[in-house]
Design a protein around this motif. Structure first.
Motif, PDB file in Angstrom:
ATOM      1  N   ALA A 281     -46.316  25.304 -51.000  1.00 17.96           N
ATOM      2  CA  ALA A 281     -46.115  25.098 -52.439  1.00 17.96           C
ATOM      3  C   ALA A 281     -46.630  23.736 -52.890  1.00 17.96           C
ATOM      4  CB  ALA A 281     -44.625  25.217 -52.768  1.00 17.96           C
ATOM      5  N   ALA A 282     -46.723  22.787 -51.969  1.00 16.07           N
ATOM      6  CA  ALA A 282     -46.973  21.391 -52.322  1.00 16.07           C
ATOM      7  C   ALA A 282     -48.433  21.058 -52.587  1.00 16.07           C
ATOM      8  CB  ALA A 282     -46.447  20.488 -51.219  1.00 16.07           C
ATOM      9  N   HIS A 283     -48.650  20.040 -53.447  1.00 17.71           N
ATOM     10  CA  HIS A 283     -49.974  19.458 -53.617  1.00 17.71           C
ATOM     11  C   HIS A 283     -50.217  18.383 -52.558  1.00 17.71           C
ATOM     12  CE1 HIS A 283     -48.914  20.971 -57.709  1.00 17.71           C
ATOM     13  NE2 HIS A 283     -50.132  21.464 -57.580  1.00 17.71           N
ATOM     14  N   GLY A 284     -49.102  17.701 -52.185  1.00 19.89           N
ATOM     15  CA  GLY A 284     -49.233  16.633 -51.191  1.00 19.89           C
ATOM     16  C   GLY A 284     -47.989  16.549 -50.323  1.00 19.89           C
ATOM     17  N   VAL A 285     -48.161  15.876 -49.175  1.00 21.57           N
ATOM     18  CA  VAL A 285     -47.036  15.704 -48.259  1.00 21.57           C
ATOM     19  C   VAL A 285     -46.805  14.214 -48.019  1.00 21.57           C
ATOM     20  CG1 VAL A 285     -48.517  16.074 -46.208  1.00 21.57           C
ATOM     21  CG2 VAL A 285     -46.060  16.359 -46.024  1.00 21.57           C
ATOM     22  N   LEU A 286     -45.542  13.807 -48.128  1.00 22.14           N
ATOM     23  CA  LEU A 286     -45.125  12.425 -47.900  1.00 22.14           C
ATOM     24  C   LEU A 286     -44.258  12.413 -46.654  1.00 22.14           C
ATOM     25  CD1 LEU A 286     -44.652   9.470 -48.658  1.00 22.14           C
ATOM     26  CD2 LEU A 286     -42.963  10.211 -50.319  1.00 22.14           C
ATOM     27  N   ILE A 287     -44.573  11.546 -45.695  1.00 22.57           N
ATOM     28  CA  ILE A 287     -43.942  11.569 -44.377  1.00 22.57           C
ATOM     29  C   ILE A 287     -43.146  10.297 -44.115  1.00 22.57           C
ATOM     30  CG2 ILE A 287     -44.387  11.776 -41.896  1.00 22.57           C
ATOM     31  CD1 ILE A 287     -47.171  13.049 -42.973  1.00 22.57           C
ATOM     32  N   PRO A 288     -41.814  10.327 -44.282  1.00 25.43           N
ATOM     33  CA  PRO A 288     -41.012   9.168 -43.893  1.00 25.43           C
ATOM     34  C   PRO A 288     -41.004   9.053 -42.365  1.00 25.43           C
ATOM     35  CG  PRO A 288     -39.793  10.650 -45.343  1.00 25.43           C
ATOM     36  CD  PRO A 288     -40.988  11.390 -44.856  1.00 25.43           C
ATOM     37  N   VAL A 289     -41.126   7.833 -41.853  1.00 33.56           N
ATOM     38  CA  VAL A 289     -41.224   7.591 -40.416  1.00 33.56           C
ATOM     39  C   VAL A 289     -40.330   6.406 -40.059  1.00 33.56           C
ATOM     40  CG1 VAL A 289     -42.819   7.143 -38.510  1.00 33.56           C
ATOM     41  CG2 VAL A 289     -43.690   8.150 -40.597  1.00 33.56           C
ATOM     42  N   GLN A 290     -39.489   6.604 -39.056  1.00 29.86           N
ATOM     43  CA  GLN A 290     -38.704   5.464 -38.583  1.00 29.86           C
ATOM     44  C   GLN A 290     -39.500   4.758 -37.483  1.00 29.86           C
ATOM     45  OE1 GLN A 290     -34.986   6.565 -36.695  1.00 29.86           O
ATOM     46  NE2 GLN A 290     -34.053   4.551 -37.013  1.00 29.86           N
ATOM     47  N   ALA A 291     -39.597   3.444 -37.520  1.00 35.18           N
ATOM     48  CA  ALA A 291     -40.431   2.702 -36.566  1.00 35.18           C
ATOM     49  C   ALA A 291     -39.758   2.577 -35.208  1.00 35.18           C
ATOM     50  CB  ALA A 291     -40.747   1.320 -37.136  1.00 35.18           C
ATOM     51  N   GLU A 292     -39.465   3.735 -34.613  1.00 29.52           N
ATOM     52  CA  GLU A 292     -38.882   3.731 -33.269  1.00 29.52           C
ATOM     53  C   GLU A 292     -39.707   4.635 -32.359  1.00 29.52           C
ATOM     54  OE1 GLU A 292     -34.563   3.890 -33.274  1.00 29.52           O
ATOM     55  OE2 GLU A 292     -34.599   1.899 -34.167  1.00 29.52           O
ATOM     56  N   TYR A 293     -39.345   4.682 -31.104  1.00 26.54           N
ATOM     57  CA  TYR A 293     -40.244   5.221 -30.099  1.00 26.54           C
ATOM     58  C   TYR A 293     -40.809   6.606 -30.432  1.00 26.54           C
ATOM     59  CZ  TYR A 293     -42.287   7.056 -25.939  1.00 26.54           C
ATOM     60  OH  TYR A 293     -43.160   7.652 -25.060  1.00 26.54           O
ATOM     61  N   HIS A 294     -39.994   7.555 -30.851  1.00 22.82           N
ATOM     62  CA  HIS A 294     -40.461   8.924 -31.051  1.00 22.82           C
ATOM     63  C   HIS A 294     -41.307   9.094 -32.303  1.00 22.82           C
ATOM     64  CE1 HIS A 294     -38.137  10.157 -27.619  1.00 22.82           C
ATOM     65  NE2 HIS A 294     -37.023   9.721 -28.145  1.00 22.82           N
ATOM     66  N   ALA A 295     -41.551   8.013 -33.040  1.00 22.30           N
ATOM     67  CA  ALA A 295     -42.297   8.121 -34.300  1.00 22.30           C
ATOM     68  C   ALA A 295     -43.717   8.629 -34.088  1.00 22.30           C
ATOM     69  CB  ALA A 295     -42.340   6.761 -34.985  1.00 22.30           C
ATOM     70  N   LEU A 296     -44.398   8.110 -33.072  1.00 23.28           N
ATOM     71  CA  LEU A 296     -45.820   8.442 -32.907  1.00 23.28           C
ATOM     72  C   LEU A 296     -45.999   9.901 -32.517  1.00 23.28           C
ATOM     73  CD1 LEU A 296     -46.556   5.050 -31.341  1.00 23.28           C
ATOM     74  CD2 LEU A 296     -47.741   5.946 -33.336  1.00 23.28           C
ATOM     75  N   ALA A 297     -45.176  10.363 -31.573  1.00 23.74           N
ATOM     76  CA  ALA A 297     -45.238  11.775 -31.198  1.00 23.74           C
ATOM     77  C   ALA A 297     -44.858  12.634 -32.399  1.00 23.74           C
ATOM     78  CB  ALA A 297     -44.289  12.045 -30.038  1.00 23.74           C
ATOM     79  N   GLY A 298     -43.930  12.143 -33.178  1.00 24.56           N
ATOM     80  CA  GLY A 298     -43.493  12.873 -34.371  1.00 24.56           C
ATOM     81  C   GLY A 298     -44.614  13.036 -35.382  1.00 24.56           C
ATOM     82  N   VAL A 299     -45.362  11.964 -35.620  1.00 21.53           N
ATOM     83  CA  VAL A 299     -46.457  12.029 -36.596  1.00 21.53           C
ATOM     84  C   VAL A 299     -47.547  12.980 -36.103  1.00 21.53           C
ATOM     85  CG1 VAL A 299     -48.349  10.689 -37.629  1.00 21.53           C
ATOM     86  CG2 VAL A 299     -46.013   9.791 -37.631  1.00 21.53           C
ATOM     87  N   ARG A 300     -47.788  13.001 -34.798  1.00 26.57           N
ATOM     88  CA  ARG A 300     -48.789  13.930 -34.259  1.00 26.57           C
ATOM     89  C   ARG A 300     -48.369  15.376 -34.495  1.00 26.57           C
ATOM     90  NH1 ARG A 300     -49.439  10.056 -30.119  1.00 26.57           N
ATOM     91  NH2 ARG A 300     -47.910  11.081 -28.778  1.00 26.57           N
ATOM     92  N   LEU A 301     -47.059  15.623 -34.357  1.00 25.53           N
ATOM     93  CA  LEU A 301     -46.539  16.974 -34.571  1.00 25.53           C
ATOM     94  C   LEU A 301     -46.627  17.360 -36.050  1.00 25.53           C
ATOM     95  CD1 LEU A 301     -45.468  18.478 -32.117  1.00 25.53           C
ATOM     96  CD2 LEU A 301     -43.169  18.093 -32.925  1.00 25.53           C
TER      97      LEU A 301
END
Ligand code: ATP
Ligand code: ATP
Ligand code: MG
Ligand code: MG
Lengths: 254, 254
Positions: free
Chosen positions: B137-157
């Motif tokens: 439904a969205a035009h864009g996606v905004l991704i909140p990220v906590q600067a802790e260890y699992h963040a990078l794997a999370g962003v890849r997912l």
């Protein structure tokens, strides 16, 4: 063998951190044989134990699909500790297992012939089929709770899910307890919410001491280590040591 | 009308907090007409806006099921802000909508005739059908990220999911950006992870400034208020004000 599902659909409350560190302490300081079971498509537990989720070809997904056994999938983490890894494949589970015969029992059946003293299941932050599988396979449920505003509504939602599973799938599912995590006693919000949790219907099930917020707990996963290996003298190790004492007492008296 | 899905399957990273407070600022300080859309069965956004999720008879679930329209379901939150509430009924969505015709388009179709300047969707911490509906439904996606260890794997997912949706369902889904939340510059872990996020493939999409950890942001939901109403002079309000500036600039230039 005692199986605990570590569950709270509220995200970021320390489920993975609790499974990883309580598991490490049960094995190293109580000489228990432990299976850490990653049931989250994020694969955070697998990652925190030092493994690359995407490099795993046999995971919890293949075991639930009965393509492989637990023994074929497990990875050795440390003395007395195995890991059943997970990765993004698990995200297909909801869709692919929805029509399977006995879809709620897939995990229970997969664990039927394994031999560990304790199995700790790291649940995803959701109320879907994977979580239902964990609650159906488990003897008890352990609920990490962050002492912030949404905690109380979160615990009520957990209770609703646990009661539905008890009625329909697993009548003897016990409550291993509520464990307050990420606790900072300097914050009035945390004191207030902790007090409110004591008034909750499950208030008696609260672990006597919270796990305090401790940056070492957040750093340890980046080294692929538990808190015990990363910094055994930290507040985090101390607090999880207390939690394991309470857990052992409760799990063995069920 | 511009629709943004606020999404990260990692739990507890500030999705609900971001939707609630950016929405409040868009309405109060930029005079935009805003719909806050709760797509999480936890109903945290509904709760944080001061409503009891369980008291709502028409929610996002009924709207997606085409039993009701958005207009019939919305609750007035403040001047220029409506809320489409959610509650535990939404947990049945995965199961009940799985076989529906156009199951990925249910939300998009429901929003087809509404008139707001901005719609902010608070996604659950999962990769299931509800999230796919939001991204479709969205035009864009905004991704909140906590600067802790699992963040990078999370962003890849997250990236993997966004790319799958772009290929199969919504080719024009834009990236509104990555917003670091719960940031504490005194923690080396946060500095290190923030730096690593800048090196990520989506590093250029990072909002210039993080939202600092600020206990007032965690307290405001207990008063059923946004940070603007609760404590407009706080760091939290200041940081979300900056974030809205960046967001408006990006969303209107898409
Ligand atoms: N007691 C603690 N002190 C400091 N940091 C902690 C503590 N417990 C957990 N953390 C950190 O907080 C974040 C969330 O914890 P964790 O990932 O274990 O939660 P979760 O409930 O498993 O999240 P999800 O819902 O996404 O599965 C992680 O970055 C973790 O390292
Ligand atoms: N910048 C911040 N400073 C302090 N506390 C914050 C901040 N952002 C969010 N919080 C608090 O952290 C917790 C997690 O935030 P929130 O519930 O918004 O995350 P979420 O991603 O929506 O979680 P879920 O994955 O369960 O939906 C909440 O208690 C919230 O009040
Ligand atoms: Mg986790
Ligand atoms: Mg949320």
């Amino acid at each position: 063998m005692y199986i605990t599902a570590v569950f709270n659909q509220k995200g970021g409350v320390g489920k993975t951190t609790t499974v990883h560190n309580m598991g490490a302490l049960l094995a190293a300081e109580h000489n228990k044989k432990v299976l850490l079971l990653d049931l989250d498509a994020q694969g955070n537990l697998t990652d925190a134990c030092g493994f690359d989720p995407l490099a795993q070809s046999i995971t919890t997904y293949e075991v639930m699909a009965q393509a492989n056994t637990v023994q074929q999938a497990v990875l050795p983490v440390a003395q007395n500790i195995d890991l059943l890894p997970a990765n993004i494949n698990l995200a297909e589970a909801e869709l692919n297992f929805m029509a399977a015969y006995g879809r709620e029992n897939l995990l229970k059946n997969a664990l039927a012939h394994v031999e560990y003293d304790f199995v700790l299941i790291d649940c995803p932050p959701s109320l879907g089929l994977l979580t239902i599988n964990a609650l159906t396979a488990a003897h008890g449920v352990l609920i990490p709770v962050q002492a912030e505003y949404h905690a109380l509504a979160g615990v009520r939602l957990v209770r609703r899910t646990v009661e539905k599973v008890r009625q329909a799938l697993n009548p003897s599912l016990a409550l291993d307890g509520l464990l307050i995590t990420l606790y900072d006693a300097r914050k009035k919000l945390h004191l207030d919410v902790a007090q409110a949790l004591h008034q909750d219907q499950w208030g008696d099930a609260l672990f006597p001491k919270p796990v305090r917020t401790n940056v070492k707990l957040a750093e340890a996963p980046s080294a692929g280590q538990s808190i015990l290996a990363y910094y055994a003298g930290s507040n985090g190790a101390h607090d999880y040591r207390d939690a394991v004492q309470t857990y052992l007492h409760r799990a063995t008296n069920m």
